[in-house]
Design a protein around this motif. Structure first.
Motif, short mmCIF file in Angstrom:
data_model
loop_
_atom_site.label_atom_id
_atom_site.label_comp_id
_atom_site.label_asym_id
_atom_site.label_seq_id
_atom_site.Cartn_x
_atom_site.Cartn_y
_atom_site.Cartn_z
N ARG A 10 -4.32 1.20 -4.73
CA ARG A 10 -4.38 0.82 -3.31
C ARG A 10 -5.62 -0.02 -3.10
O ARG A 10 -6.70 0.29 -3.62
CB ARG A 10 -4.36 2.06 -2.42
CG ARG A 10 -3.04 2.81 -2.51
CD ARG A 10 -3.02 4.04 -1.65
NE ARG A 10 -3.13 3.73 -0.22
CZ ARG A 10 -3.14 4.66 0.73
NH1 ARG A 10 -3.05 5.95 0.41
NH2 ARG A 10 -3.23 4.30 2.00
N GLU A 27 -6.54 -2.00 4.70
CA GLU A 27 -5.76 -1.97 3.47
C GLU A 27 -4.88 -3.20 3.36
O GLU A 27 -4.32 -3.68 4.35
CB GLU A 27 -4.89 -0.71 3.42
CG GLU A 27 -4.14 -0.56 2.11
CD GLU A 27 -3.42 0.78 1.96
OE1 GLU A 27 -2.97 1.09 0.85
OE2 GLU A 27 -3.35 1.53 2.97
N SER A 28 -4.76 -3.72 2.15
CA SER A 28 -3.86 -4.83 1.87
C SER A 28 -2.84 -4.40 0.82
O SER A 28 -3.10 -3.47 0.05
CB SER A 28 -4.63 -6.06 1.39
OG SER A 28 -5.38 -5.77 0.22
N ASP A 29 -1.70 -5.08 0.78
CA ASP A 29 -0.64 -4.69 -0.14
C ASP A 29 -0.96 -5.06 -1.59
O ASP A 29 -0.49 -4.39 -2.51
CB ASP A 29 0.68 -5.35 0.26
CG ASP A 29 1.26 -4.74 1.52
OD1 ASP A 29 0.80 -3.65 1.92
OD2 ASP A 29 2.17 -5.35 2.13
N PHE A 30 -1.77 -6.11 -1.78
CA PHE A 30 -2.02 -6.56 -3.15
C PHE A 30 -3.28 -7.41 -3.22
O PHE A 30 -3.59 -8.17 -2.30
CB PHE A 30 -0.83 -7.38 -3.66
CG PHE A 30 -0.85 -7.60 -5.15
CD1 PHE A 30 -0.41 -6.61 -6.01
CD2 PHE A 30 -1.29 -8.79 -5.68
CE1 PHE A 30 -0.42 -6.81 -7.38
CE2 PHE A 30 -1.31 -9.00 -7.05
CZ PHE A 30 -0.87 -8.00 -7.91
N THR A 61 2.06 -1.09 -7.01
CA THR A 61 1.34 -1.52 -5.82
C THR A 61 2.31 -1.56 -4.65
O THR A 61 3.53 -1.47 -4.85
CB THR A 61 0.72 -2.92 -6.01
OG1 THR A 61 1.76 -3.91 -5.92
CG2 THR A 61 0.02 -3.05 -7.35
N LYS A 62 1.80 -1.71 -3.46
CA LYS A 62 2.68 -1.80 -2.30
C LYS A 62 3.48 -3.10 -2.28
O LYS A 62 4.49 -3.19 -1.57
CB LYS A 62 1.86 -1.65 -1.01
CG LYS A 62 1.33 -0.23 -0.81
CD LYS A 62 0.76 -0.03 0.57
CE LYS A 62 0.39 1.44 0.80
NZ LYS A 62 -0.10 1.70 2.16
N ALA A 63 3.06 -4.08 -3.08
CA ALA A 63 3.81 -5.33 -3.18
C ALA A 63 4.82 -5.29 -4.31
O ALA A 63 5.59 -6.23 -4.48
CB ALA A 63 2.84 -6.50 -3.40
N ASP A 104 4.06 -16.26 0.39
CA ASP A 104 4.23 -14.81 0.55
C ASP A 104 4.64 -14.20 -0.79
O ASP A 104 5.76 -14.34 -1.25
CB ASP A 104 5.28 -14.50 1.61
CG ASP A 104 5.39 -13.01 1.90
OD1 ASP A 104 4.72 -12.21 1.22
OD2 ASP A 104 6.15 -12.64 2.82
N GLY A 139 4.16 -10.92 -1.13
CA GLY A 139 3.95 -9.53 -0.72
C GLY A 139 2.61 -9.45 -0.02
O GLY A 139 2.34 -8.56 0.78
N PHE A 140 1.75 -10.41 -0.29
CA PHE A 140 0.56 -10.72 0.50
C PHE A 140 0.77 -12.14 1.02
O PHE A 140 1.28 -13.02 0.32
CB PHE A 140 -0.73 -10.63 -0.33
CG PHE A 140 -0.76 -11.53 -1.55
CD1 PHE A 140 -1.14 -12.86 -1.46
CD2 PHE A 140 -0.41 -11.02 -2.79
CE1 PHE A 140 -1.16 -13.69 -2.59
CE2 PHE A 140 -0.44 -11.82 -3.92
CZ PHE A 140 -0.82 -13.16 -3.82
N ASN A 183 -5.76 -13.99 -5.29
CA ASN A 183 -4.65 -14.30 -4.38
C ASN A 183 -4.65 -15.77 -4.00
O ASN A 183 -3.62 -16.43 -3.95
CB ASN A 183 -4.75 -13.44 -3.12
CG ASN A 183 -4.47 -11.98 -3.37
OD1 ASN A 183 -4.46 -11.51 -4.50
ND2 ASN A 183 -4.23 -11.23 -2.30
#
Length: 285
Positions: free
Chosen positions: A64, A72-75, A101-103, A148, A150-151, A215
């Motif tokens: 995370r 918080e960020s996804d990636f 990861t969240k992504a 995009d 996922g971020f 990123n």
């Protein structure tokens, strides 16, 4: 007494605090000021962000990511590379790692001090994305690119990154009404040749330009690749050093250094520190 270990990782000019939180020592969903406190330069460890390694049912572990403002960020590409370095050091995973990861799930590789990571699948790319900007600029509408993975990321090609007003224009685009609440990171690039680019990123969570943004680098690459301006592999020249981006089919891979600067243990004094109170006191001096 529980020893709360942390690692300070330098990933091509991006610095991160990485904590093994698989035992859930920190309930980070209910400790909003923890990351902001740890990342505060001059007051605590200091970093661009923090990464927490947690248990995963589908990968070797989950990571995370949090910006230095505690959001918080996804990636985070460089963040996951920092986590990969720590996971290798602590033998949480081997040289080939699968990270949740969240992504999405990503694959990482360790080769001495170099860490590479495969990006999540690109969700959308709009190379001609119009944004209205304030009247004090030359035009009311500026054409940028929207990425995009996922971020979300905004990318803008400029004539010369080194002399461009990244701080002010980055702040305006980053806080544009289209991306509220929360804002968006903005990357600026220029072309050196068919395999090299100058790249700098304004990060909303940091509130300014950073030495390097994984990123931002991969976002600039996919935009330039779509415009047929650049070839794989591409070397990104950032303030923090060089990063390599490669494209294999539809997979984007970023590679660069990620070094352990130092490790240590969080003290009770640090965990009980009130960063906002300290900042208010400092502002009165």
């Amino acid at each position: 007494m529980i020893k709360l270990e942390f690692f300070k990782i330098c990933a091509s000019g991006n610095d991160f605090i990485v904590i093994d939180n698989r035992k859930k020592i920190f309930n980070i969903d209910h400790q909003e000021n923890l990351v902001e406190m740890l990342c505060a330069r001059h007051y605590a460890i200091g970093a661009n962000g923090a990464c927490f390694i947690e248990e995963s049912e589908t990968g070797d572990y989950m990571v995370r990511f949090f910006s230095s403002d505690g959001v918080e960020s996804d990636f985070s590409v460089n963040g996951v590379r920092a986590a990969i370095r720590v996971a290798s050091e602590k033998e949480i995973a081997g040289n080939t790692q699968y990270i949740e990861t969240k992504a999405g799930m990503v694959k990482g590789e360790v080769a001495e001090e170099f860490i590479s990571v495969e990006l999540p699948e690109l969700k959308s790319l709009d190379v001609k994305y119009e944004m209205e900007i304030p009247h004090n600029f030359e035009s009311k509408v500026v054409e940028v690119s929207h990425v995009d993975f996922g971020f979300k990321h905004i990318v803008l090609k400029v004539e010369k990154v080194l002399t461009f007003d990244v701080k002010n224009i980055g702040a305006i685009l980053s806080n544009h009404i289209k991306f509220q609440p929360g804002g968006v990171d903005v990357t600026f690039y220029d072309l050196i040749d068919g395999h090299n680019m100058n790249i700098v990123t304004y990060e909303v969570g940091v509130g300014g330009a950073v030495n390097a943004s994984g990123n931002g680098v991969v976002s600039a690459f996919v935009v330039a690749d779509a415009k047929k301006e650049i070839n794989s592999p591409m070397i990104a020249h950032t303030w923090g050093g060089l990063l390599k981006v490669s494209k294999k089919g539809s997979t984007i891979i970023l590679e660069g250094e990620a070094r352990i600067a130092y490790s240590g243990f969080l003290t009770a004094d640090m965990l009980n520190f009130d960063i906002e109170k300290a900042r208010k006191k400092h502002s009165l001096l």
